[in-house]
Design a protein around this motif. Structure first.
Motif, PDB file in Angstrom:
ATOM      1  N   SER A  25       0.838  -1.196   0.000  1.00  0.00           N
ATOM      2  CA  SER A  25       0.000   0.000   0.000  1.00  0.00           C
ATOM      3  C   SER A  25       0.876   1.251   0.000  1.00  0.00           C
ATOM      4  O   SER A  25       2.090   1.176   0.192  1.00  0.00           O
ATOM      5  CB  SER A  25      -0.927  -0.001   1.213  1.00  0.00           C
ATOM      6  OG  SER A  25      -0.161   0.188   2.379  1.00  0.00           O
ATOM      7  N   ILE A  26       0.251   2.390  -0.177  1.00  0.00           N
ATOM      8  CA  ILE A  26       0.995   3.650  -0.266  1.00  0.00           C
ATOM      9  C   ILE A  26       1.687   4.001   1.043  1.00  0.00           C
ATOM     10  O   ILE A  26       2.755   4.598   1.049  1.00  0.00           O
ATOM     11  CB  ILE A  26       0.073   4.804  -0.755  1.00  0.00           C
ATOM     12  CG1 ILE A  26       0.894   6.051  -1.117  1.00  0.00           C
ATOM     13  CG2 ILE A  26      -0.973   5.140   0.270  1.00  0.00           C
ATOM     14  CD1 ILE A  26       1.612   5.944  -2.411  1.00  0.00           C
ATOM     15  N   CYS A  27       1.122   3.627   2.175  1.00  0.00           N
ATOM     16  CA  CYS A  27       1.680   3.996   3.483  1.00  0.00           C
ATOM     17  C   CYS A  27       2.433   2.871   4.176  1.00  0.00           C
ATOM     18  O   CYS A  27       2.802   2.994   5.331  1.00  0.00           O
ATOM     19  CB  CYS A  27       0.564   4.503   4.396  1.00  0.00           C
ATOM     20  SG  CYS A  27      -0.143   6.047   3.830  1.00  0.00           S
ATOM     21  N   GLU A  28       2.648   1.782   3.493  1.00  0.00           N
ATOM     22  CA  GLU A  28       3.343   0.651   4.093  1.00  0.00           C
ATOM     23  C   GLU A  28       4.834   0.964   4.196  1.00  0.00           C
ATOM     24  O   GLU A  28       5.405   1.628   3.345  1.00  0.00           O
ATOM     25  CB  GLU A  28       3.129  -0.583   3.222  1.00  0.00           C
ATOM     26  CG  GLU A  28       3.496  -1.869   3.864  1.00  0.00           C
ATOM     27  CD  GLU A  28       3.058  -3.051   3.023  1.00  0.00           C
ATOM     28  OE1 GLU A  28       3.859  -3.985   2.893  1.00  0.00           O
ATOM     29  OE2 GLU A  28       1.939  -3.031   2.505  1.00  0.00           O
ATOM     30  N   CYS A  29       5.455   0.473   5.246  1.00  0.00           N
ATOM     31  CA  CYS A  29       6.890   0.709   5.438  1.00  0.00           C
ATOM     32  C   CYS A  29       7.547  -0.606   5.820  1.00  0.00           C
ATOM     33  O   CYS A  29       7.403  -1.067   6.946  1.00  0.00           O
ATOM     34  CB  CYS A  29       7.120   1.768   6.511  1.00  0.00           C
ATOM     35  SG  CYS A  29       8.864   2.102   6.799  1.00  0.00           S
ATOM     36  N   CYS A  35      12.382   4.425   4.407  1.00  0.00           N
ATOM     37  CA  CYS A  35      11.346   5.413   4.723  1.00  0.00           C
ATOM     38  C   CYS A  35      11.965   6.693   5.274  1.00  0.00           C
ATOM     39  O   CYS A  35      11.595   7.792   4.862  1.00  0.00           O
ATOM     40  CB  CYS A  35      10.344   4.835   5.708  1.00  0.00           C
ATOM     41  SG  CYS A  35       9.309   3.544   4.998  1.00  0.00           S
ATOM     42  N   TYR A  95      -1.612  10.759  -5.460  1.00  0.00           N
ATOM     43  CA  TYR A  95      -0.415  10.309  -4.753  1.00  0.00           C
ATOM     44  C   TYR A  95       0.787  11.184  -5.074  1.00  0.00           C
ATOM     45  O   TYR A  95       1.597  11.473  -4.201  1.00  0.00           O
ATOM     46  CB  TYR A  95      -0.102   8.846  -5.066  1.00  0.00           C
ATOM     47  CG  TYR A  95      -1.126   7.879  -4.548  1.00  0.00           C
ATOM     48  CD1 TYR A  95      -1.815   8.118  -3.366  1.00  0.00           C
ATOM     49  CD2 TYR A  95      -1.415   6.709  -5.231  1.00  0.00           C
ATOM     50  CE1 TYR A  95      -2.762   7.227  -2.888  1.00  0.00           C
ATOM     51  CE2 TYR A  95      -2.356   5.807  -4.757  1.00  0.00           C
ATOM     52  CZ  TYR A  95      -3.019   6.079  -3.587  1.00  0.00           C
ATOM     53  OH  TYR A  95      -3.948   5.186  -3.111  1.00  0.00           O
ATOM     54  N   CYS A  99       1.326  12.871  -1.590  1.00  0.00           N
ATOM     55  CA  CYS A  99       2.136  11.884  -0.863  1.00  0.00           C
ATOM     56  C   CYS A  99       3.417  11.570  -1.628  1.00  0.00           C
ATOM     57  O   CYS A  99       3.699  10.405  -1.898  1.00  0.00           O
ATOM     58  CB  CYS A  99       1.354  10.601  -0.659  1.00  0.00           C
ATOM     59  SG  CYS A  99      -0.288  10.810  -0.008  1.00  0.00           S
ATOM     60  N   CYS A 102       5.936   9.068   0.060  1.00  0.00           N
ATOM     61  CA  CYS A 102       5.272   7.757   0.191  1.00  0.00           C
ATOM     62  C   CYS A 102       5.102   7.104  -1.178  1.00  0.00           C
ATOM     63  O   CYS A 102       5.253   5.888  -1.323  1.00  0.00           O
ATOM     64  CB  CYS A 102       3.912   7.913   0.864  1.00  0.00           C
ATOM     65  SG  CYS A 102       4.025   8.433   2.584  1.00  0.00           S
ATOM     66  N   SER A 103       4.802   7.904  -2.185  1.00  0.00           N
ATOM     67  CA  SER A 103       4.646   7.388  -3.542  1.00  0.00           C
ATOM     68  C   SER A 103       5.960   6.808  -4.064  1.00  0.00           C
ATOM     69  O   SER A 103       5.987   5.732  -4.659  1.00  0.00           O
ATOM     70  CB  SER A 103       4.145   8.500  -4.455  1.00  0.00           C
ATOM     71  OG  SER A 103       3.981   8.031  -5.760  1.00  0.00           O
ATOM     72  N   GLN A 106       6.659   3.547  -2.325  1.00  0.00           N
ATOM     73  CA  GLN A 106       5.856   2.466  -2.890  1.00  0.00           C
ATOM     74  C   GLN A 106       6.466   1.983  -4.202  1.00  0.00           C
ATOM     75  O   GLN A 106       6.541   0.770  -4.448  1.00  0.00           O
ATOM     76  CB  GLN A 106       4.418   2.928  -3.111  1.00  0.00           C
ATOM     77  CG  GLN A 106       3.524   1.822  -3.626  1.00  0.00           C
ATOM     78  CD  GLN A 106       2.128   2.289  -3.964  1.00  0.00           C
ATOM     79  OE1 GLN A 106       1.925   3.420  -4.410  1.00  0.00           O
ATOM     80  NE2 GLN A 106       1.153   1.420  -3.734  1.00  0.00           N
TER      81      GLN A 106
END
Length: 126
Positions: A25-29, A35, A95, A99, A102-103, A106
């Motif tokens: 997902s877009i916010c997964e780390c 990150c 995105y 973001c 974050c984009s 990803q």
């Protein structure tokens, strides 16, 4: 003295995302280092990711021109086409605008998931 010989070991279970979806997902780390690197030194992170995708190293530096970051948007579209990911240009715009780091994270995770598959070897004892 007796020894036990393992005849059959359990096989690993591998869960993968559908081939037409983003692997994360877009916010997964999954990597705290990446990150943090993308947040604290975003231009460097974006340039390295673009280079690894096969684009010019300095291309993401052009993102500072315009309301919608053109390079982030085009990289997302290019990555979706290369890997057959179904998504919309509208999501890519959102995105890219809201973001950015974050984009790019990803996209970096997607490149790792698609370009560096895990290979498991099974050695059978005779």
């Amino acid at each position: 003295m007796s020894t036990k010989m393992v005849v059959q070991q359990p096989k690993p279970v591998v869960m993968t995302a559908g081939l037409d979806e983003w692997s994360s997902s877009i916010c997964e780390c999954d990597s705290l280092n990446e990150c943090c690197f993308s947040v604290w030194c975003f231009p460097c992170f974006a340039c390295i990711t673009a280079r690894d995708h096969g684009e010019c190293l300095c291309l993401p530096l052009l993102d500072s021109f315009g309301f919608i970051p053109p390079i982030t948007l085009s990289m997302r579209v290019s990555m979706r086409r290369r890997y057959g990911i179904t998504d919309t240009i509208c999501n890519d715009c959102v995105y890219a605008c809201c973001c950015g780091p974050c984009s790019w994270c990803q996209m970096r995770r997607e490149m790792k998931a698609r370009l560096h598959p895990v290979t498991l070897f099974c050695n059978k004892a005779n």
